[in-house]
Design a protein around this motif. Structure first.
Motif, PDB file in Angstrom:
ATOM      1  N   THR A   1       0.828  -0.768   0.082  1.00 48.47           N
ATOM      2  CA  THR A   1       0.025   0.147   0.025  1.00 48.47           C
ATOM      3  C   THR A   1       0.591   1.394  -0.137  1.00 48.47           C
ATOM      4  N   ASP A   2       2.280   1.497   0.481  1.00 45.73           N
ATOM      5  CA  ASP A   2       3.317   2.582  -0.313  1.00 45.73           C
ATOM      6  C   ASP A   2       3.020   3.164   1.154  1.00 45.73           C
ATOM      7  N   LYS A   3       2.041   2.672   2.387  1.00 42.54           N
ATOM      8  CA  LYS A   3       1.882   3.322   3.538  1.00 42.54           C
ATOM      9  C   LYS A   3       3.276   2.784   4.863  1.00 42.54           C
ATOM     10  N   LEU A   4       3.024   3.656   6.357  1.00 46.69           N
ATOM     11  CA  LEU A   4       3.605   2.936   6.876  1.00 46.69           C
ATOM     12  C   LEU A   4       2.343   2.242   7.858  1.00 46.69           C
ATOM     13  N   VAL A   5       2.646   1.288   8.265  1.00 44.64           N
ATOM     14  CA  VAL A   5       1.906   1.034   9.842  1.00 44.64           C
ATOM     15  C   VAL A   5       2.145   0.469  10.598  1.00 44.64           C
ATOM     16  N   THR A   6       1.076   0.952  11.568  1.00 41.84           N
ATOM     17  CA  THR A   6       1.183   0.728  12.943  1.00 41.84           C
ATOM     18  C   THR A   6       0.192  -0.266  14.288  1.00 41.84           C
ATOM     19  N   GLY A   7       0.498  -1.161  15.031  1.00 40.52           N
ATOM     20  CA  GLY A   7      -0.121  -1.919  15.299  1.00 40.52           C
ATOM     21  C   GLY A   7       0.612  -3.236  16.011  1.00 40.52           C
ATOM     22  N   ALA A   8      -0.341  -3.691  17.183  1.00 41.19           N
ATOM     23  CA  ALA A   8       0.170  -4.824  17.526  1.00 41.19           C
ATOM     24  C   ALA A   8       1.065  -5.897  17.357  1.00 41.19           C
ATOM     25  N   THR A   9       2.891  -6.304  17.951  1.00 38.57           N
ATOM     26  CA  THR A   9       3.549  -6.582  17.417  1.00 38.57           C
ATOM     27  C   THR A   9       4.375  -7.376  18.417  1.00 38.57           C
ATOM     28  N   ASN A  10       4.412  -9.351  18.693  1.00 34.15           N
ATOM     29  CA  ASN A  10       5.286  -9.414  19.156  1.00 34.15           C
ATOM     30  C   ASN A  10       7.120  -9.364  19.284  1.00 34.15           C
ATOM     31  N   VAL A  11       7.348  -8.947  20.888  1.00 41.32           N
ATOM     32  CA  VAL A  11       8.566  -8.780  20.320  1.00 41.32           C
ATOM     33  C   VAL A  11       9.259 -10.405  21.203  1.00 41.32           C
ATOM     34  N   ALA A  12      10.176 -10.719  21.429  1.00 43.99           N
ATOM     35  CA  ALA A  12      11.322 -11.554  21.565  1.00 43.99           C
ATOM     36  C   ALA A  12      10.888 -11.939  23.252  1.00 43.99           C
ATOM     37  N   LYS A  13      12.014 -10.987  24.188  1.00 43.59           N
ATOM     38  CA  LYS A  13      11.463 -11.421  25.356  1.00 43.59           C
ATOM     39  C   LYS A  13      11.345  -9.799  26.344  1.00 43.59           C
ATOM     40  N   GLU A  14      11.418 -10.098  27.533  1.00 45.82           N
ATOM     41  CA  GLU A  14      11.131  -8.669  27.958  1.00 45.82           C
ATOM     42  C   GLU A  14      11.243  -9.123  29.831  1.00 45.82           C
ATOM     43  N   ASP A  15      12.398  -8.710  29.859  1.00 44.23           N
ATOM     44  CA  ASP A  15      12.995  -8.934  31.327  1.00 44.23           C
ATOM     45  C   ASP A  15      12.330  -8.015  32.690  1.00 44.23           C
ATOM     46  N   GLY A  16      12.188  -8.239  33.428  1.00 42.68           N
ATOM     47  CA  GLY A  16      11.609  -7.167  34.722  1.00 42.68           C
ATOM     48  C   GLY A  16      12.201  -7.462  35.351  1.00 42.68           C
ATOM     49  N   TYR A  17      13.256  -5.767  36.444  1.00 43.28           N
ATOM     50  CA  TYR A  17      13.576  -6.396  37.843  1.00 43.28           C
ATOM     51  C   TYR A  17      12.494  -5.424  39.045  1.00 43.28           C
ATOM     52  N   HIS A  18      11.873  -5.612  39.595  1.00 45.40           N
ATOM     53  CA  HIS A  18      11.118  -4.442  40.315  1.00 45.40           C
ATOM     54  C   HIS A  18      11.586  -4.503  41.938  1.00 45.40           C
ATOM     55  N   VAL A  19      11.535  -3.571  42.785  1.00 42.89           N
ATOM     56  CA  VAL A  19      11.881  -3.316  44.237  1.00 42.89           C
ATOM     57  C   VAL A  19      10.071  -2.156  44.353  1.00 42.89           C
ATOM     58  N   ILE A  20       9.402  -2.917  45.680  1.00 44.82           N
ATOM     59  CA  ILE A  20       8.595  -2.429  46.309  1.00 44.82           C
ATOM     60  C   ILE A  20       8.322  -2.512  47.514  1.00 44.82           C
ATOM     61  N   VAL A  21       8.177  -0.936  48.085  1.00 42.21           N
ATOM     62  CA  VAL A  21       7.909  -0.470  49.399  1.00 42.21           C
ATOM     63  C   VAL A  21       6.496   0.135  49.611  1.00 42.21           C
ATOM     64  N   MET A  22       6.008  -0.717  50.658  1.00 47.71           N
ATOM     65  CA  MET A  22       4.353  -0.279  51.380  1.00 47.71           C
ATOM     66  C   MET A  22       4.676   0.371  52.036  1.00 47.71           C
TER      67      MET A  22
END
Length: 767
Positions: free
Chosen positions: A594-615
């Protein structure tokens, strides 16, 4: 600077009031040594005017962790003389108290107390709506947005829990959609729970569970509540809701009907750069116009005996949009700039209905059975006519954009619960659902083939709960078989054929060091399947050079998570690590066809998360405060995306309430997220400061005044570069403004009794 100053002010206040604490446990008996069946413990700190109250059940009562100091306690129970004593609470204390019989007739009393509305225990954040100013907000999505670590999108159509992603939504312990959530009147909610470490009883499609528990009807009588909320934001919005609760002995009914007349406002701006072609697409869009919503529900429950019941509930929403969209676009190509001005006539329908039938049976004193079926239908139909108004004297129809998605879902479930003894409990169940969806999409120049999508899931789970002295545990395993088929309906060509079986273990162990300290560890494996509205071939026109597209080849995202928790009194420290594979991100690409840019939901390889929470919660005299500090690092990697690097983020939340009398309170809440990088994505900081005032005049009339986003700082900006395309997008919110809610209640009800659960565990995918 004003955001950082406000943040550090709240931090300083929170830590300034950190205190050493202790608990009080009492065994209350009569003169002959029998346990008192029911009573009330009132405890008051010497320098505090507001007492705290605790129910005595079967002679036992334990307070929450209280600041050490001198206290006065009073214990009352019908038929006994009031017991009063002053003592020094310097450490955890256990007492046995004997009450003396009193034949004096009791007179009516009125009690004023400060009760904690927001608590966090064993990975569960609980908000008791009866004691919270949040109960006066105009709609449920506004309430959810005030929870710590929870972010509601600008269009209020998606929810994100920091570090967890989208939570699964439950109404009375069964799954619902975001549409049904928004249809629930706030005044009908008893409590909201956010489960960050859910057991195997909950389906594997989610890392967190948001449970809405409704107020239950009574055995007899009636009550009617009328509530009107008016809000002045960018435009004027009005929310009206009526609730009726009726009881006829064993038969209970609840009815709700609302009418929301909104002047909706929504805006975003984006800049996409395609370096390979030296091409820049920059636009700003504004959608503004009338939106009508009619939410409602009907529920009926019949008690067969003291334990068994049968019930049904139907929830629905009628939704109509009639909002023009203005879009200004600047295209830069080969060093030359071209300007476009588009006007879109947009009309949309989003109707939703779900109905269920439940049966609950107590098979034995220690065995309970629940069964239920549920049917859900959702339609989403939008027609857009796009005109080029760059030159007012030559207005042209340049594009027509039509998208429609229909979804039908049938589900059934059976759960059994067996209590072996006071130490062990076993739960098990079977679930199934089948979904049939249909979508169509077309423009003036491109007509997508109609697409049909069928999905079936068969699941079973088993969970064992145990308590061995100071060690308590929950160990569960869930098995899910998922079958998905996608096809183009005109040719019947199969383009998606998947048959997957997965095991999802969930284990939690908690060790009590002493009455003040405990440590727990939690491991869970889960899956995040795309919603039915994402897994199709719908294409949405943005401008002449950009489309938003869905993706029929989306894969489920798998997640493994480990959580370590340390709890000291009411305060807690939480350390989290997780890894997501095939996570869903919204990225861009170039479509050569279509000779257009497109954007939308896509799978990515991996996501690593490291979190510290204080209540850090605390109370001081008439002041109740919940403070939540969240720091972490998120690293997302994918071969098609440019690595932006990673940087730590800091999130701070503080919710405060000053309860001057039982009928008047003032609240203030604030949260702040700092700017940070997440590998493939950058995210700008954002914050919001809100102020509330709540006044109850009498048993019939009350009002609530609120000001949201006082500093006008709440907007979301994200950037990424993928497939050679750089994107930077800002979503502007419509939160800045003031509102007034007025509630009128009449009627009289006795004991609460209404019971109902939803059956479908995957309703939130029907979007």
């Amino acid at each position: 600077m004003k955001l950082l100053f406000t943040t550090f002010f709240f931090l300083g206040v929170a830590f300034a009031f950190g205190q050493q604490t202790a608990t009080l446990s009492c065994t209350v008996t009569s003169e002959d040594g029998a346990l008192i069946p029911y009573g009330t413990l009132q405890i008051t700190k010497a320098e505090t005017t507001a007492p705290l109250y605790y129910d005595i059940v079967d002679g036992l009562v334990t307070t929450e962790a209280l600041p050490i100091g001198v206290y006065t306690i009073e214990i009352t129970s019908m038929g006994y003389k009031t017991f009063a004593e002053t003592f020094n609470l310097a450490q955890d204390s256990t007492q046995t108290i004997t009450l003396t019989t009193d034949v004096t007739q009791l007179e009516g009393v009125t009690v004023t107390s400060l009760q904690e509305s927001m608590t966090y225990t064993n990975g569960v954040l609980t908000v008791k709506m009866e004691h919270s100013v949040l109960a006066n907000l105009p709609n449920t999505s506004d309430v959810i947005a005030k929870l710590p670590g929870v972010i509601v999108s600008a269009d209020k159509e998606s929810i994100n829990v920091l570090g967890k992603g989208s939570p699964i939504l439950y109404l009375d312990h069964q799954r619902i959609t975001i549409e049904q959530l928004n249809a629930i009147p706030v005044s009908a909610i008893e409590k909201i729970e956010l489960l960050k470490s859910p057991s195997a009883k909950y389906e594997a499609d989610g890392n967190a569970v948001l449970v809405i528990t409704l107020k239950k009807d009574r055995d007899s009588g009636y009550q009617v509540q009328l509530k009107n909320s008016a809000a002045l934001q960018h435009n004027f919005n009005n929310y009206f809701n009526s609730n009726a609760y009726i009881g006829f002995g064993k038969l209970s009914m609840q009815l709700s009907l609302g009418y929301n007349q909104l002047d909706h406002w929504e805006s975003n701006t984006s800049k996409l750069t395609y370096d390979q072609e030296g091409f820049v697409n920059e636009y700003i869009a504004l959608s503004e116009g009338p939106r009508m919503q009619v939410p409602g529900s009907v529920g009926i429950s019949y008690n067969l005996n003291e334990t068994d019941y049968i019930s049904t509930q139907t929830n629905f929403t009628i939704h109509r949009d009639n909002m023009p969209i203005s879009t200004q676009t600047t295209i830069t190509a080969n060093g030359a700039e071209t300007y476009y001005d588009n006007y879109t006539k947009s009309k949309g329908v989003r109707d939703y209905i779900t109905t269920n039938l439940n049966y609950y049976k107590q098979l034995t004193d220690k065995t309970n059975l629940f069964t239920g079926v549920q049917y859900t239908y959702k339609t989403r139909d939008y027609n857009n006519f796009i005109y080029d108004v760059t030159h007012p004297n030559a207005i042209l129809l340049t594009a027509e954009n039509h998208q429609k998605t229909d979804a039908e879902v049938f589900s059934a479930k059976a759960d059994i619960e067996v209590v072996f003894n006071e130490k062990f409990q076993w739960e098990s169940g079977l679930n199934l659902y089948t979904a049939d969806t249909f979508s169509e999409s077309r423009t003036l120049t491109l007509e997508q083939p109609d697409y049909g999508y069928d999905e079936s899931t068969y699941a079973g789970y088993t969970t064992l709960k145990g308590n061995l002295k100071k060690l308590s545990f929950t160990a569960g395993l869930r098995l899910e078989n998922n079958v998905r088929n996608g096809r183009y309906t005109d040719t019947n060509e199969t383009v998606v054929a998947v048959n997957q079986t997965n095991l999802f273990p969930r284990v939690n162990a908690n060790f009590e060091i002493d009455s003040m300290n405990n440590v727990s560890v939690n491991y869970a494996r889960s899956i995040m399947r795309p919603s039915f509205s994402q897994a199709n071939n719908i294409r949405v026109y943005i401008n002449e050079y950009l489309d938003y597209v869905n993706n029929i080849n989306l894969k489920p995202a798998l997640r493994n998570e480990l959580v370590l928790e340390y709890k000291h009194g009411r305060a807690g420290l939480y350390v989290v690590y997780y890894r997501n594979t095939n996570g869903l991100y919204y990225l861009s690409n170039y479509d050569a066809d279509t000779d257009k840019l497109v954007t939308g939901a896509t799978n990515v390889a991996k996501e690593d998360g490291y979190h510290v929470i204080v209540m850090v919660p605390f109370t001081h005299k008439i002041w109740e405060s919940t403070n939540y500090l969240y720091g972490g690092l998120v690293d997302v990697t994918d071969a098609n995306a440019q690595d932006m690097g990673t940087s730590p983020f800091f999130y701070f939340y503080s919710n405060n309430e000053l309860k001057f009398t039982n009928n008047f309170s003032v609240g203030l809440s604030y949260y702040y997220m700092m700017k940070h990088n997440e590998g493939v994505r950058t995210s700008n900081g954002f914050s919001e400061l809100s102020i509330t005032a709540n006044k109850k005049f009498n048993e019939h009339w009350s009002c609530f005044l609120y000001a949201n986003d006082v500093l006008n700082t709440l907007e979301y900006t994200q950037g990424y570069t993928t497939n050679g395309i750089g994107s930077n997008t800002t979503y502007f919110t419509d939160n800045h403004g003031v509102g007034l809610s007025v509630t009128y209640t009449f009627g009289e009800l006795a004991k609460k009794n209404f019971k109902n659960q939803n059956v479908d565990e995957d309703l939130d995918r029907v979007k």
